[in-house]
Design an enzyme around this catalytic site. Structure first.
Site, mmCIF file in Angstrom:
data_model
loop_
_atom_site.group_PDB
_atom_site.id
_atom_site.type_symbol
_atom_site.label_atom_id
_atom_site.label_comp_id
_atom_site.label_asym_id
_atom_site.label_seq_id
_atom_site.Cartn_x
_atom_site.Cartn_y
_atom_site.Cartn_z
ATOM 1 N N THR A 65 0.822 -1.216 0.000
ATOM 2 C CA THR A 65 0.000 0.000 0.000
ATOM 3 C C THR A 65 0.845 1.251 0.000
ATOM 4 O O THR A 65 0.485 2.269 -0.569
ATOM 5 C CB THR A 65 -0.925 -0.001 1.228
ATOM 6 O OG1 THR A 65 -1.764 -1.139 1.122
ATOM 7 C CG2 THR A 65 -1.769 1.246 1.309
ATOM 8 N N TYR A 121 -7.795 0.980 -3.944
ATOM 9 C CA TYR A 121 -6.511 1.373 -4.564
ATOM 10 C C TYR A 121 -5.814 0.128 -5.088
ATOM 11 O O TYR A 121 -6.192 -0.997 -4.775
ATOM 12 C CB TYR A 121 -5.616 2.066 -3.537
ATOM 13 C CG TYR A 121 -5.245 1.164 -2.375
ATOM 14 C CD1 TYR A 121 -6.076 1.068 -1.256
ATOM 15 C CD2 TYR A 121 -4.110 0.373 -2.404
ATOM 16 C CE1 TYR A 121 -5.769 0.215 -0.204
ATOM 17 C CE2 TYR A 121 -3.792 -0.478 -1.360
ATOM 18 C CZ TYR A 121 -4.622 -0.549 -0.271
ATOM 19 O OH TYR A 121 -4.317 -1.407 0.763
ATOM 20 N N SER A 177 1.367 -7.450 -0.681
ATOM 21 C CA SER A 177 2.106 -8.485 0.078
ATOM 22 C C SER A 177 1.280 -9.743 0.337
ATOM 23 O O SER A 177 1.817 -10.752 0.805
ATOM 24 C CB SER A 177 2.640 -7.914 1.388
ATOM 25 O OG SER A 177 1.623 -7.786 2.349
ATOM 26 N N THR A 194 1.519 -4.426 4.361
ATOM 27 C CA THR A 194 1.373 -4.748 5.789
ATOM 28 C C THR A 194 0.750 -6.122 6.012
ATOM 29 O O THR A 194 0.883 -6.684 7.082
ATOM 30 C CB THR A 194 0.506 -3.695 6.492
ATOM 31 O OG1 THR A 194 -0.787 -3.663 5.880
ATOM 32 C CG2 THR A 194 1.163 -2.326 6.424
ATOM 33 N N ASP A 195 0.067 -6.675 4.988
ATOM 34 C CA ASP A 195 -0.642 -7.955 5.186
ATOM 35 C C ASP A 195 0.299 -9.071 5.635
ATOM 36 O O ASP A 195 -0.050 -9.839 6.520
ATOM 37 C CB ASP A 195 -1.348 -8.399 3.890
ATOM 38 C CG ASP A 195 -2.588 -7.566 3.602
ATOM 39 O OD1 ASP A 195 -3.223 -7.803 2.558
ATOM 40 O OD2 ASP A 195 -2.894 -6.674 4.421
ATOM 41 N N LYS A 232 -0.054 -7.928 12.879
ATOM 42 C CA LYS A 232 -1.103 -7.021 12.391
ATOM 43 C C LYS A 232 -2.400 -7.371 13.102
ATOM 44 O O LYS A 232 -2.800 -8.530 13.134
ATOM 45 C CB LYS A 232 -1.239 -7.139 10.872
ATOM 46 C CG LYS A 232 -2.200 -6.125 10.257
ATOM 47 C CD LYS A 232 -2.167 -6.139 8.730
ATOM 48 C CE LYS A 232 -3.096 -5.061 8.164
ATOM 49 N NZ LYS A 232 -3.051 -5.000 6.669
ATOM 50 N N GLU A 237 -1.915 -29.167 27.769
ATOM 51 C CA GLU A 237 -3.085 -30.056 27.604
ATOM 52 C C GLU A 237 -2.763 -31.199 26.653
ATOM 53 O O GLU A 237 -3.236 -32.317 26.814
ATOM 54 C CB GLU A 237 -4.276 -29.252 27.078
ATOM 55 C CG GLU A 237 -4.903 -28.350 28.138
ATOM 56 C CD GLU A 237 -6.238 -27.812 27.685
ATOM 57 O OE1 GLU A 237 -6.293 -26.605 27.372
ATOM 58 O OE2 GLU A 237 -7.205 -28.582 27.603
HETATM 59 N N1 DGL Z 1 -2.486 -5.360 -0.315
HETATM 60 C C1 DGL Z 1 -2.082 -5.224 1.063
HETATM 61 C C2 DGL Z 1 -0.559 -5.467 1.173
HETATM 62 O O1 DGL Z 1 0.156 -5.172 0.219
HETATM 63 C C3 DGL Z 1 -2.436 -3.880 1.576
HETATM 64 C C4 DGL Z 1 -2.053 -3.649 2.987
HETATM 65 C C5 DGL Z 1 -0.935 -2.627 3.134
HETATM 66 O O2 DGL Z 1 0.101 -2.681 2.438
HETATM 67 O O3 DGL Z 1 -1.102 -1.789 4.027
HETATM 68 O O4 DGL Z 1 -0.129 -5.951 2.217
#
Ligand code: DGL
Length: 355
Positions: free
Chosen positions: A39, A52, A85, A118-119, A191, A312
């Site tokens: 992103t 986007y 990602s 971020t994914d 995340k 457990e």
């Molecule tokens: N498509 C997601 C990624 O590239 C969007 C999330 C981001 O980058 O904040 O991880």
């Protein structure tokens, strides 16, 4: 005459030494920004458009969008990938890791920033934490809003990431993630929110430090094994063994465990309920997988806390590995690398106890 010559030589030498010292003092650190997409490199149709395309903006455009970076360091960009990602994979990981190991091996590079979605940021950061052979700062960053958005978070995240990568105090702390004015260890961040700018947290271990407009404060240095002290540090030939994550739930059937083994998984991570638990039929399938030579790690879907051995589920009796402090996605990363060294569950448990 000789006195004049020697005086001139002394003066010239003095001037040269002063100029060299001044040049050295003003020499900025050299930081390379390695881009993979995400992103932070995303573009939307307008400043208020939620939709986007990730990875649409090239690294040099990202650098030019934050001219203040050049006040912090001598900057250059390298484009390794241009993907969201969610599409990160072993092939890009290996290319990224080998590119970073090449860069940090030269005296001309003082630190590296990786821009990333971020994914799967936490997975790539932890993978690099285990394979990059350096004590130099390696800092990942990303953003939750595209570069074209109103109040985009990417530019300040990149600025803080470059300042961190240029800071000698960041050396030896493993791979770091600079987002939202926070400095996380690759070992601990995860995340936690689908859209919030403050999506990353490091739960009980906490932050490594905090940033404020390019000024860093450090709280701690991660205790686990990483980077140059890791058994996995160095050039990666690949391919990496297949390891699947299976999400546990009420009524979990054994079918997905059996199917993953049939599909060729060499390792499995169970994102267990509670303290890494699962239904009895699923546990029976795990026992079948272990008998077939597959290494199975118990982690947990709950997101924080430690998954220890023999609580457990009797790991000693079943033959499973406990993931300790690693969530399912990071347990998968460590298991993939551990399987390049050994298939012995006891030796793999030792990796989970220390990495
Ligand atoms: N498509 C997601 C990624 O590239 C969007 C999330 C981001 O980058 O904040 O991880």
């Amino acid at each position: 005459m000789n006195t004049l010559r020697s005086a001139s030589l002394c003066l010239l030498t003095g001037l040269l030494v002063t100029a060299t010292a001044a040049a050295a003092a003003s020499a900025k650190p050299a930081v390379v920004i390695v881009a993979t997409g995400g992103t932070i490199a995303g573009a939307a149709k307008s400043q208020t458009e939620a939709g986007y395309q990730a990875g649409a903006v090239a690294v040099d455009v990202l650098i030019d969008a934050v001219p203040q970076l050049k006040e912090l360091a001598d900057i250059r960009g390298v484009q390794v990938a241009s993907i969201g990602s969610q599409d990160m994979n072993d092939e890009v990981w290996i290319k990224l890791a080998n590119t970073l190991n090449e860069l940090v091996s030269t005296k001309k590079v003082d630190g590296v920033v990786v821009t990333h979605g971020t994914d799967t940021m936490e997975e790539t950061a932890y993978f690099l934490h285990l394979v990059v052979d350096t004590d130099k700062p390696v800092v990942l960053t990303g953003s939750m809003r595209p570069s074209t958005a109103m109040s985009a978070d990417g530019p300040l995240n990149i600025y803080n990431a470059v300042a961190l990568a240029a800071d000698p105090r960041a050396r030896g702390r493993g791979v770091l993630v600079a987002v939202n004015d926070d400095i996380h260890s690759a070992h601990d961040l995860t995340k936690t929110h689908t859209t919030d700018v403050e999506t990353f947290t490091s739960h009980e271990p906490g932050l490594v430090g905090a940033s404020l407009f390019g000024k860093q404060h450090f709280y701690r240095s991660p205790a686990e094994v990483h980077t140059s002290k890791s058994d996995f540090a160095g050039k990666i030939a690949g391919p990496l063994p297949r390891v699947d994550v299976i999400y546990a739930h009420a009524g979990m059937s054994p079918d997905l465990v059996d199917a993953a083994v049939a599909a060729g998984a060499k390792g499995l991570v169970i994102a267990g309920v509670g303290d890494g638990n699962m239904t009895t039929p699923a546990l029976d399938a795990v026992k079948r997988a272990i008998s077939a030579g597959v290494v199975v790690v118990r982690s947990s879907r709950v997101g924080s806390g430690i998954i220890r051995r023999d609580v457990e589920i009797n790991d000693d009796a079943v033959g499973t590995v406990a993931s300790m402090t690693l969530n399912p996605s990071k347990a998968r990363v460590l298991l993939k690398l551990a399987l390049t060294k050994t298939h012995d569950a006891k030796k793999i448990q030792a990796y989970f106890d220390g990495y």
